[in-house]
Design a protein around this motif. Sequence first.
Motif, short mmCIF file in Angstrom:
data_model
loop_
_atom_site.label_atom_id
_atom_site.label_comp_id
_atom_site.label_asym_id
_atom_site.label_seq_id
_atom_site.Cartn_x
_atom_site.Cartn_y
_atom_site.Cartn_z
N PHE B 126 1.12 -20.31 -69.41
CA PHE B 126 1.52 -20.38 -70.82
C PHE B 126 2.70 -19.45 -71.04
O PHE B 126 2.58 -18.24 -70.91
CB PHE B 126 0.36 -19.99 -71.72
CG PHE B 126 -0.82 -20.91 -71.58
CD1 PHE B 126 -0.80 -22.18 -72.13
CD2 PHE B 126 -1.93 -20.52 -70.86
CE1 PHE B 126 -1.88 -23.04 -71.97
CE2 PHE B 126 -3.01 -21.36 -70.70
CZ PHE B 126 -2.98 -22.62 -71.27
N LYS B 127 3.83 -20.06 -71.37
CA LYS B 127 5.06 -19.29 -71.45
C LYS B 127 4.97 -18.20 -72.51
O LYS B 127 5.49 -17.11 -72.35
CB LYS B 127 6.22 -20.22 -71.75
CG LYS B 127 7.50 -19.77 -71.10
CD LYS B 127 8.62 -20.76 -71.35
CE LYS B 127 9.94 -20.12 -70.90
NZ LYS B 127 11.08 -20.87 -71.37
N SER B 128 4.28 -18.52 -73.60
CA SER B 128 4.25 -17.56 -74.70
C SER B 128 3.42 -16.33 -74.34
O SER B 128 3.63 -15.26 -74.91
CB SER B 128 3.67 -18.23 -75.95
OG SER B 128 2.42 -18.81 -75.63
N LEU B 129 2.49 -16.48 -73.40
CA LEU B 129 1.65 -15.33 -73.03
C LEU B 129 2.30 -14.50 -71.93
O LEU B 129 1.85 -13.39 -71.65
CB LEU B 129 0.29 -15.83 -72.53
CG LEU B 129 -0.65 -16.41 -73.57
CD1 LEU B 129 -1.91 -16.92 -72.92
CD2 LEU B 129 -1.02 -15.32 -74.57
N ASP B 130 3.31 -15.07 -71.29
CA ASP B 130 3.87 -14.44 -70.11
C ASP B 130 4.35 -13.02 -70.40
O ASP B 130 3.95 -12.07 -69.73
CB ASP B 130 5.04 -15.29 -69.58
CG ASP B 130 5.50 -14.82 -68.21
OD1 ASP B 130 4.75 -14.05 -67.59
OD2 ASP B 130 6.59 -15.23 -67.77
N GLY B 131 5.18 -12.89 -71.42
CA GLY B 131 5.74 -11.58 -71.76
C GLY B 131 4.66 -10.54 -72.02
O GLY B 131 4.57 -9.55 -71.29
N PRO B 132 3.83 -10.75 -73.03
CA PRO B 132 2.81 -9.74 -73.35
C PRO B 132 1.91 -9.40 -72.17
O PRO B 132 1.68 -8.22 -71.89
CB PRO B 132 2.00 -10.41 -74.47
CG PRO B 132 2.85 -11.47 -75.02
CD PRO B 132 3.83 -11.86 -73.98
#
Lengths: 359, 311
Positions: B126-132
């Motif tokens: 999940f790209k949106s979770l990658d950063g955090p």
Amino acid sequence: MLDAKPAAKPVKTLVEVRGLKMYFPIHTGLLRAHTGDVKAVDDVSFDILEGETLGLVGESGCGKSTCGRALIRLYDITSGSVKIDGTEIGHADQTRLRKMRPTMQMVFQDPQASLNPRMTVADIISEPLSEHTTLSKTDKLKRIYELMDAVGLNRRFANRYPHEFSGGQRQRIGIARALALNPKFIVCDEPIAALDVSIQAQVVNLLEQLQDEFGLTYLFISHDLSMVRHIADRIAVMYLGKMVELGPRDPVYDSPLHPYTEALLSAVPEPDPSLEKTRERIILKGDVPSPANPPKGCNFCTRCPKVMDICRQIEPEFREAEPGRFVACHLYDQNNKTTAGATGGTEADNEHFQQGETK
Amino acid sequence: MTDATLQPVQDLAPPRSQWRDVWDQFRTHKGALTGLGVFVFMTLFVLVGPLIWRIGPDYINPNVLVMIKSRNLGSSFAHPLGTDQLGRDELARMMSGGQISIAVGFTAMALSIFLGTLVGVLAGYFKSLDGPLMRLTDLFLALPLLPLLLVMMMLFAPMISHAMGVAAGTFLLIVSAIGVTSWMQCARIVRGEVLALKEREFVLAAKSVGTPPFRMILRHILPNVMSPVMVAATLGIANAIITESALSFLGLGFPPDFPTWGRLLFDGVDLMQEHPGLVVWPGIAISLTVLSVNYIGDGLRDALDPRIRGR
């Protein structure tokens, strides 16, 4: 072939694409600001009739595959509308899309990469079945065997893994998976590009045979012009994200309207050596411009041998130049027809005329 | 190829279970089989051994004179592995210490692999979770682990021991402390693999079939990240056993009356030159367990990969 088909049964439009745009954003700089788009597919419109094969051709990187994938919503499209079998899926959410999946399937280019190396053939073919049907285990197995028979795979192979097969057999597995849910529409994304020539013929013949058997509609993406000529009923030509020409197979091959199509077709080798000697190749100069920064006016104006002033200013419209034949070129502008470039215009006009006579 | 169409369905056996193939391949891996044998032996040694060798691991002869005489003995029939500096039987201590060490090793490894795989898959898929999630991983990587463990032990050990009893409380605390501080490597490896897998065409094909993300992960992503996870897991066991030893040595692991292999080793270090047995036996036990688990992991990894299977 094309003339006969519509007469035989009433033609229904299965796939209707209007103004399809697929832009991939470019982010640059420290803040990853959105500085531009790669216009992989830029405002493409076409129809695919039920039971026909539309061949989509063009050189590498012109957006053929992206177009095919966007069509069945493997990407979230930037804008436009895609109607498949009367249902608008252009901006449908994943839940609704999931219900539509059985109607549209895809056969992929690289049969090695498109099969999960850790799954057996039976698992791979049964994946669509377990996702969309509630068949019992024995029914599922029966269906798997049916599909394997349909694509000419030995039933004994059901328990094997993809790496144990040759390229052609792998592609058959991919086709069996695509067929599992009795789809109406299959996007074939260069299904033969990764196979050697003898196997290509096998796979293409299989696709044709399945089309007759199950009444399938194909979007056949390829850069192999001879193969497209063999399988397709109509041809669509793409250049730099835009569709430049669309028309029935034989007229397009015999008398291409768009200068790019002409150049593309002149690259097809001729098997007869005496004819091959006389074949005139139109060699385009320069490179394809970047889809992130297409030229002003016509996309093809930087390389077009018949370029006019207007081409560098105004983007040509994709319009019907002859019945059933669409082209995006200023050479065929209604009001421009008489004043069009002396060479290209008149030549093309003659061809129109001949084409009209034969019809 | 066409003869298949003549075959009635009944003639063909239904597809075999994948696990039979896995076992068949595993059996051909000599190292893995030996490893499995050694590991089974070690497990039996620590679990069944105390039922046969009935001297208590904490038994100190109440008679002080006898106790002093029985200190640091070499091997004899009464004490096959000798005795330690308090006259306790080394064999019994090895058995009871092994129970704790192996249990801690496996549980902590399982926890760390579970956390690592979970974070890695979520971040990769999940790209949106990658950063955090990856920043969280970086944060954990940047923590000085040993001091952190010490603080955790110091703060929570009395509380948990009080609530659950000393043995269970310390076990839980040590396992979670080791698990929570060692999942980061696994998460990074898994994330990298998932990022690469996600772009493979078979994932796209599954997407075109309409497979939802959860089943996509279970069916396509996880089986394909098995290999690196398996390696991380086998190394993780060794790591957990050694970390537990270090904690015990610093006095913040299990209390001194609970022998573990690590503790035995550190207890013996002082007397290493006069009585090498006190160091050698726990050392051999740790090495054998770790080595056998590594070989098992190696064999399992090969057996789970259909491309290697059948070679």
